[in-house]
Write a protein that holds these residues in place. Structure first.
Motif, PDB file in Angstrom:
ATOM      1  N   ASP A 181      -7.753   5.889   1.052  1.00  0.00           N
ATOM      2  CA  ASP A 181      -8.446   5.599  -0.209  1.00  0.00           C
ATOM      3  C   ASP A 181      -9.112   4.223  -0.204  1.00  0.00           C
ATOM      4  O   ASP A 181     -10.206   4.050  -0.737  1.00  0.00           O
ATOM      5  CB  ASP A 181      -7.453   5.636  -1.378  1.00  0.00           C
TER       6      ASP A 181
ATOM      7  N   GLU B 282      -1.294   9.040  -8.012  1.00  0.00           N
ATOM      8  CA  GLU B 282      -2.406   8.096  -8.111  1.00  0.00           C
ATOM      9  C   GLU B 282      -1.896   6.671  -8.248  1.00  0.00           C
ATOM     10  O   GLU B 282      -0.875   6.419  -8.889  1.00  0.00           O
ATOM     11  CB  GLU B 282      -3.274   8.455  -9.319  1.00  0.00           C
TER      12      GLU B 282
ATOM     13  N   PRO C 229     -10.194   6.666  -5.748  1.00  0.00           N
ATOM     14  CA  PRO C 229      -9.500   7.530  -4.802  1.00  0.00           C
ATOM     15  C   PRO C 229     -10.384   8.586  -4.167  1.00  0.00           C
ATOM     16  O   PRO C 229      -9.979   9.230  -3.231  1.00  0.00           O
ATOM     17  CB  PRO C 229      -8.409   8.172  -5.671  1.00  0.00           C
TER      18      PRO C 229
ATOM     19  N   MET D 233      -5.759  13.361  -9.629  1.00  0.00           N
ATOM     20  CA  MET D 233      -5.792  13.403  -8.170  1.00  0.00           C
ATOM     21  C   MET D 233      -7.225  13.372  -7.658  1.00  0.00           C
ATOM     22  O   MET D 233      -8.135  13.889  -8.284  1.00  0.00           O
ATOM     23  CB  MET D 233      -5.118  14.674  -7.650  1.00  0.00           C
ATOM     24  N   SER D 234      -7.387  12.800  -6.483  1.00  0.00           N
ATOM     25  CA  SER D 234      -8.700  12.795  -5.841  1.00  0.00           C
ATOM     26  C   SER D 234      -9.144  14.209  -5.529  1.00  0.00           C
ATOM     27  O   SER D 234      -8.341  15.110  -5.326  1.00  0.00           O
ATOM     28  CB  SER D 234      -8.601  11.985  -4.541  1.00  0.00           C
TER      29      SER D 234
END
Length: 375
Positions: A150, A21, A355, A1-2
């Motif tokens: 993103d 993602e 991201p 995950m970002s």
């Protein structure tokens, strides 16, 4: 995950699959074959082309703009996802049939979709063949919201159910995908504090307007035929920039107003994201829209909005909303291809875009007929 977001959100929200993602090799174009509603021909009893989303994808593949490998596959919104906006009472009304003797009557769904024969079909079929596609499109809009942040832009080939609010559906809109996408971003993505909705469907977007009536974080611009569904005076109070059109409005007047007011809206309040409801029911001859915009006018309209977003470095999410002629799928595809030709979308927005940051090209520094209502 970002680092900017996680699947549970900033406030310990529920776990969701919609913010998973996405490979950098994918374009931020969201679609699933599950979008298309085919149900023993009953979908033809509403003027809406319930298979138009698949046709858009077919045309884009035919022009070699996309392949299956670069499309982001939409996921169905779960009940927990929907409860971010919708009341449990409303979702239960969609889910539960009305029992009369030994029959189950899907009254709420038949009313929302304006297909009366759904009343006489088993409820489990209505759930699977009508509501599941709409939930998948709703999931697609939520996914596209994160992708827009993103990558700088995203298109959900479906969605745009702007007549649905937290506790009421209508006009073929069973889930409030626009409200959901915005609420997800507010809750889960760092730095998203303001959103602007530019609603250019022929019908007033009374669903998201009701949902954001008291929310100063959301700026709504709505351009619509003043004489058609839904005529929701209460919801109109949420519109910050209201442009009411008359029957038969044509390209020149329409495009001038769209450009003037979109520029004005984005100059008045700089949002962190634009949600663009790009209904094609403004097309000349549409049985529900009552306007007279040419295919070229629709393509130019979309270019105006994307160009305004790019010039300001604001991420943009586009949903396709209403459109009630067989040729609208071709026009949507042609518009997307034009956005690519103009350099407003495409692979350049993906290359080098992880991201955890917005790509350089989008740097953050810089609707009534005689019988039917409609999306």
């Amino acid at each position: 995950m970002s680092k900017k977001e996680d699947s549970r959100g900033k406030k310990g929200s529920h776990q969701t699959e919609l913010y998973a993602e996405v490979p950098s090799t994918c374009l931020p174009i969201v679609y699933s074959p599950e979008y298309n509603i085919t149900f023993m021909g009953l979908e033809k009893l509403h003027p809406f082309d319930a298979g138009k989303w698949g046709k858009v994808i077919h045309f884009l593949k035919e022009e070699q703009f996309i392949t299956d490998e670069v499309i982001v596959l939409a996921r169905e919104a779960s009940e927990a996802d929907l409860l971010v906006v919708h009341t449990a009472r409303y979702l239960n009304r969609l889910k539960n049939a009305i029992l009369e003797g030994s029959r189950e009557w899907s009254l709420v769904v038949a009313t929302i979709t304006e297909i009366p024969p759904l009343l006489f079909l088993p409820n489990f079929l209505v759930q699977r063949k009508v509501l599941k596609p709409l939930r998948t499109q709703t999931g697609g809009t939520i996914m596209a919201g994160k992708l827009a942040m993103d990558r700088g832009w995203a298109i959900n080939v479906g969605g745009g159910f702007h007549h649905c609010s937290s506790d009421k559906g209508g006009g073929f809109c069973a889930y409030a995908d626009i409200t959901l996408a915005i609420k997800f971003l507010f809750e889960r993505v760092e730095g998203v504090a303001r959103a602007t909705i530019i609603d250019l469907d022929a019908h007033q977007g009374n669903g998201h307007e009701r949902d954001f009536l008291e929310d100063r974080r959301v700026y709504i611009m709505d351009v619509y035929n003043r004489h058609i569904y839904p005529g929701d005076g209460y919801a109109k109070r949420a519109i910050k920039r209201k442009v009411e059109l008359d029957w038969g409005t044509e390209d020149m007047e329409y495009l001038q107003k769209v450009e003037l007011h979109s520029e004005g809206a984005l100059n008045e309040v700089r949002p962190d994201i634009i949600i663009y409801n790009a209904g094609t029911d403004i097309l000349d001859g549409d049985p529900l829209g009552g306007l007279a915009i040419s295919p070229q006018g629709i393509i130019k309209r979309d270019e105006i909005i994307f160009r305004a977003a790019r010039r300001r470095g604001i991420p943009i999410l586009m949903v396709t909303s209403g459109g009630y002629q067989k040729k609208t799928a071709r026009i949507i595809a042609d518009s997307i291809l034009n956005l690519h030709r103009q350099g407003l979308i495409g692979e350049e927005a993906v290359e080098g875009a992880g991201p955890s940051h917005v790509p350089l090209m989008m740097s953050k520094s810089v609707s009534s007929g005689a019988m039917f209502s409609a999306i």
